[in-house]
Design an enzyme around this catalytic site. Structure first.
Site, PDB file in Angstrom:
ATOM      1  N   CYS A 135       0.501  -1.102  -0.191  1.00  0.00           N
ATOM      2  CA  CYS A 135       0.483   0.322   0.201  1.00  0.00           C
ATOM      3  C   CYS A 135       0.662   1.444  -0.262  1.00  0.00           C
ATOM      4  CB  CYS A 135      -0.644  -0.092   1.131  1.00  0.00           C
ATOM      5  SG  CYS A 135      -1.968  -1.297   1.092  1.00  0.00           S
ATOM      6  N   HIS A 264      -2.307   8.135   6.682  1.00  0.00           N
ATOM      7  CA  HIS A 264      -2.394   6.502   6.215  1.00  0.00           C
ATOM      8  C   HIS A 264      -3.772   5.699   5.960  1.00  0.00           C
ATOM      9  CE1 HIS A 264      -1.969   2.906   3.570  1.00  0.00           C
ATOM     10  NE2 HIS A 264      -2.362   1.967   5.147  1.00  0.00           N
ATOM     11  N   HIS A 302      -9.842   2.172   0.511  1.00  0.00           N
ATOM     12  CA  HIS A 302      -8.471   2.500   0.616  1.00  0.00           C
ATOM     13  C   HIS A 302      -8.556   1.570  -0.406  1.00  0.00           C
ATOM     14  CE1 HIS A 302      -4.174   0.852   1.481  1.00  0.00           C
ATOM     15  NE2 HIS A 302      -4.472   0.465   2.302  1.00  0.00           N
TER      16      HIS A 302
END
Length: 373
Positions: A135, A264, A302
């Site tokens: 990610c 994040h 996400h």
């Protein structure tokens, strides 16, 4: 390397999210505080959880190629280019199947093709670079582009990546019990997991000298980068590593000032807590009393390896507009000492430095320090 050698500006932005096509739709949606996540319409892999689907994809089918081509066109137009410049670096990030639909997923699907927009263009190095750092992939790609540009390989780069909702990755997130049964609420005391989304992002990066020479906008610079691959923990939850990335990015930028942090913050209990602790440490060292912090993932979900693109867009526009975006879905913020977890937009007339945090499984962690020139 001297500051002159590493001066790289963000000159073009492109984005596709569940808010729709374009940077403006994302930014206006984020400022509104209205999440763009809900029940799945096209994707059949959920068990009733909310997702961040892109509305009305071309042909009704979500593909990496379509999303990639859309954001490349947006970013190039934003930078004032009609096509990818000859001699550019092209860095592609990804790990998602190219097409969502019936049939077997192959390894080539997982890598996906390079953007069709670069076909026939002379590239620095002769071919697109492909990166996958979980990610944190997009942040690592920005860091690599900046290093290569500082080394004289090229003076312009295109960084691009896309993700589509697919059974393979959805099942993997469910297997590690990361998916919220409701929806992601980053930094909320009742948070219980992530919401998966889809979309794409593209950035045009240029040396300040090149951008200034063609009278292109170059008001926001990638001033510092911190990247670490640490195998100590599988999950993106190692406070020491995250703090180290933040330290490195700020030191690289030559500042300890943080006017805003785009976190994040996926909405997991452990991951958000570790990131808050790391940001608290940074704020304590600099003496800051209330660093504004927010995350976009409560709005769009996400985007996994492409998740840093919306974060970079949010931080860049925050510095350009001097308006800080909130965290949609945040109702009951975690208590903090030196941070301010934002629920509403806030003016920031003196904001000059922003941190972008990106973390991933397998010990892939990165931070970018952006600076308004």
């Amino acid at each position: 390397m001297s500051p002159a050698e590493t001066a790289v500006a963000v000159t073009g932005l492109g984005l596709v999210t569940s808010y729709g096509y374009g940077v403006d739709r994302f930014w206006n949606g984020l400022l509104s505080g209205r999440p763009a996540i809900g029940p799945a319409n096209r994707f059949a892999g959920t068990e009733g959880e909310a997702v961040g689907e892109v509305p009305d994809p071309p042909g009704g089918v979500a593909t990496r190629r379509a999303y990639t081509d859309a954001v490349v066109a947006q970013a190039l137009a934003d930078a004032g280019y009609r096509g990818v410049p000859d001699g550019a670096l092209v860095l592609v990030v990804g790990q998602t199947p190219d097409v969502v639909g019936p049939g077997r997923v192959t390894s080539s699907d997982m890598v996906g093709p390079p953007p069709s927009a670069v076909a026939g263009v002379r590239l620095a190095g002769g071919a697109p670079y492909f990166l996958t750092h979980a990610c944190a992939s997009a942040a690592f790609a920005v860091g690599l582009a900046r290093e290569l540009m500082a080394g004289g390989v090229a003076d312009v780069a295109l960084v691009v990546g896309a993700t589509v909702l697919n059974a393979t990755e959805y099942a993997s997130m469910r297997a590690v019990r990361a998916v919220s049964p409701d929806r992601a609420r980053p930094f909320d005391r009742s948070r219980d997991g992530i919401t998966l989304g889809e979309g794409a992002g593209a950035l045009v990066l240029e040396t300040v000298a090149r951008a200034a020479g063609r009278d292109a906008r170059h008001d926001v610079e990638v001033a510092g980068v911190g990247c670490r691959v640490s195998g100590a923990k599988a999950a993106a939850s190692d406070q020491e590593v995250v703090t180290g990335c933040l330290d490195e990015a700020l030191a690289d930028a030559g500042t300890d000032r943080v006017d805003y942090a785009q976190a994040h913050a996926t909405g997991t209990v452990q991951g958000d807590a570790v990131e808050l602790a790391a940001l608290e440490t940074i704020a304590g060292r600099s003496g800051d009393a209330a660093v504004p912090v927010s995350s976009h993932k409560g709005a769009t979900g996400h985007l996994l390896h492409a998740s840093c693109f919306p974060a970079i867009v949010a931080a860049t526009l925050a510095l350009r507009t001097r308006l800080l975006p909130p965290t949609p879905g945040l109702l009951d913020p975690e208590p903090t000492e030196r941070l301010r977890l934002m629920r509403h937009p806030e003016p920031a007339p003196r904001a000059r430095h922003a941190l972008v945090v990106s973390a991933g499984f397998g010990g892939n962690n990165a931070a970018l320090a952006l600076a308004r020139r």
